[in-house]
Design an enzyme around this catalytic site. Structure first.
Site, PDB file in Angstrom:
ATOM      1  N   HIS A  23      31.860   8.534  16.837  1.00  0.00           N
ATOM      2  CA  HIS A  23      32.501   7.695  15.823  1.00  0.00           C
ATOM      3  C   HIS A  23      32.398   6.244  16.298  1.00  0.00           C
ATOM      4  CE1 HIS A  23      36.063   5.939  13.772  1.00  0.00           C
ATOM      5  NE2 HIS A  23      35.960   6.935  12.906  1.00  0.00           N
ATOM      6  N   ASP A  41      36.744  11.860  23.318  1.00  0.00           N
ATOM      7  CA  ASP A  41      37.368  11.483  22.057  1.00  0.00           C
ATOM      8  C   ASP A  41      37.782  12.783  21.362  1.00  0.00           C
ATOM      9  OD1 ASP A  41      37.887  10.994  19.414  1.00  0.00           O
ATOM     10  OD2 ASP A  41      36.181   9.666  19.084  1.00  0.00           O
ATOM     11  N   GLN A  47      39.200  14.765  16.533  1.00  0.00           N
ATOM     12  CA  GLN A  47      38.996  15.875  15.593  1.00  0.00           C
ATOM     13  C   GLN A  47      39.200  17.237  16.248  1.00  0.00           C
ATOM     14  OE1 GLN A  47      38.678  15.469  12.467  1.00  0.00           O
ATOM     15  NE2 GLN A  47      38.154  13.303  12.364  1.00  0.00           N
ATOM     16  N   LYS A  70      45.902  12.899  12.589  1.00  0.00           N
ATOM     17  CA  LYS A  70      44.948  13.982  12.310  1.00  0.00           C
ATOM     18  C   LYS A  70      45.495  15.320  12.800  1.00  0.00           C
ATOM     19  CE  LYS A  70      41.040  10.812  12.872  1.00  0.00           C
ATOM     20  NZ  LYS A  70      40.602  10.472  11.523  1.00  0.00           N
ATOM     21  N   CYS A  95      32.109   6.477   9.476  1.00  0.00           N
ATOM     22  CA  CYS A  95      32.183   5.640  10.688  1.00  0.00           C
ATOM     23  C   CYS A  95      31.280   6.200  11.781  1.00  0.00           C
ATOM     24  CB  CYS A  95      33.614   5.512  11.202  1.00  0.00           C
ATOM     25  SG  CYS A  95      34.696   4.683  10.059  1.00  0.00           S
TER      26      CYS A  95
END
Ligand code: 7TS
Length: 426
Positions: free
Chosen positions: A143, A220, A223, A246, A384
């Site tokens: 991202h 990261d 998600q 999220k 993104c």
């Protein structure tokens, strides 16, 4: 041979499987008040969970309860309300620590979200360490928030940003990763689950290889946390970033997990109140972890809401939730693949929760706009992840992404709405 040790393990596994509680998504759906609303007379098929998830009543109540019965600043008041607010805020930190499997609450830094967490590491960890010619290694499926902070810091320090390519199916090219991981690699930034492809990356292997080369790893997890179990000690990563919103929690709150010895060695990211022990014009001494990295009044209600979201998730049978989401992804992939001209982007062997696709001759934005008329909410655009779109030769995709409250009816609504798109354009 069946030893006492693995016999125990086997029994635990069998017991786990037989005790696995069922999960009823239609019932869970009732916990999310927004999903009772109708759009143009239809039940909402909310399939934009990768952008943000909806919030259960428990999270809304926790935020409301802070403002109605505890509202006060944290850490600085001797009065009762401040003590209550501090206790709630700090108890959320413990909830987060347990949720990601960190060994120490000092390793849990509250941030505004994933983006701020990554910028913190780029500025406080990488910037003072990077020398000209050093390398930061990221992947083609990052991202923008795991690309641009590294570009900024590499540009400033004369370091080089290197990128691991992805295959046509949307998996990391592992051979290339091992080739690119060199003696000058200081840090590896890798997304746990891709927001545009759904690919689950082999983070544990990546961490092991990076550590062998003396590089630290930032994951990261934006998600990942809502869809797969995350244990930072098992992954072995040095930093792990995620956002509350999220994960069925509020916006404006997120987390950076960092190994204590690394966080101890880093200078503060921002200066201000709460991050100091003492200030004189000649010298300031910094507060201990985690407060060293939490300058200013934090998002107190947000942190409390995040704690409530994790508690809510913790009360659900997570294995069954994962199975439910995997089943939705499988069914949706199968159904949509049968539509003429539809191509799925991202067919990795290990995937979760995200179904990106393009429809021949139809711009993704048109797909999104048309199916919105039928109450189906998906995301269209570059997500993104513009370098990834470029890799696939696409300006954009349409993306359906799943959450625990989605049901087979949402998949049907998506499929039917896409059939109507087909009818309009053919
Ligand atoms: N990393 C990944 C993998 C993401 O998916 C996102 C947000 C971020 C970082 C940034 O998170 P933030 O909370 O700091 O903004 N992804 C998306 C998306 O896919 N659609 O909207 C936001």
């Amino acid at each position: 041979m069946l030893t006492a040790g693995n016999a125990l393990e086997l029994r635990a596994q069998v017991e786990n499987e037989s005790c696995e509680r069922a999960f009823d998504a239609s019932r869970a759906r009732l916990d999310f008040p927004i999903l009772r609303h109708r759009i143009r007379g239809r039940e909402i098929a909310y399939l934009d969970n990768a952008a943000t998830t909806q919030k259960p009543q428990a999270v809304i109540d926790a935020e409301m309860s802070f403002y109605t019965s505890e509202c006060s600043n944290v850490h600085r008041g001797v009065h009762t309300l401040s003590q209550r607010a501090t206790a709630s805020f700090e108890s959320s930190r413990d909830v987060v620590r347990d949720f990601v499997g960190a060994s120490d609450r000092k390793e849990i830094i509250f941030t505004r979200g994933t983006t701020e967490a990554i910028n913190l590491v780029a500025q406080s960890f990488a910037r003072p360490r990077l020398q000209p010619g050093d390398e930061v290694l990221i992947t083609e499926m990052e991202h923008h928030s795991d690309i641009v902070p590294w570009q900024l810091v590499c540009q400033e320090r004369g370091a080089v940003l290197r990128v691991v390519p992805v295959t046509d199916s949307g998996e990391l090219e592992l051979e290339a990763f091992h080739r690119l991981l060199g003696p000058r690699t200081r840090l590896v930034g890798i997304v746990h689950v891709s927001n545009a492809l759904g690919t689950i990356n082999p983070v544990r292997d990546v961490v092991r290889a990076a550590h062998d080369r003396g590089a630290v790893v930032l994951v990261d997890g934006a998600q990942a946390v809502a869809h797969i179990p995350v244990d930072v000690q098992e992954l072995g990563c040095d930093f792990y970033a995620f956002s509350g919103h999220k994960l069925y929690g509020p916006t404006g709150i997120g987390v950076l997990y960092g190994k204590r010895e690394l966080l101890e060695s880093m200078p503060p990211y921002q200066g201000g109140g709460d991050m100091i022990l003492s200030v004189t014009f000649a010298k300031t001494t910094y507060n201990e972890l985690p407060y060293k990295f939490e300058a200013g009044t934090p998002n107190i209600a947000g942190a409390i809401g995040l704690g409530a979201a994790i508690r809510y998730l913790g009360a659900l049978p997570f294995t069954a939730v994962m199975r439910h989401e995997d089943e939705l992804l499988r069914m949706a992939t199968e159904a949509l693949s049968s539509l003429p001209g539809l191509r799925v982007i991202g067919t990795a062997r290990r995937k979760t929760a995200v179904l990106s696709f393009v429809l021949e001759g139809v711009h993704p934005h048109d797909i999104g706009t048309i199916i919105d008329l039928e109450g189906v909410a998906i995301r269209t655009g570059h997500h993104c992840a513009q370098p990834l779109m470029e890799r696939f030769g696409l300006p954009a995709t349409a993306r359906a992404s799943f959450g625990l409250y989605n049901t087979i009816s949402d998949v049907e609504a998506l499929y039917q709405a896409l059939q109507h798109v087909e009818e309009i354009f053919r």
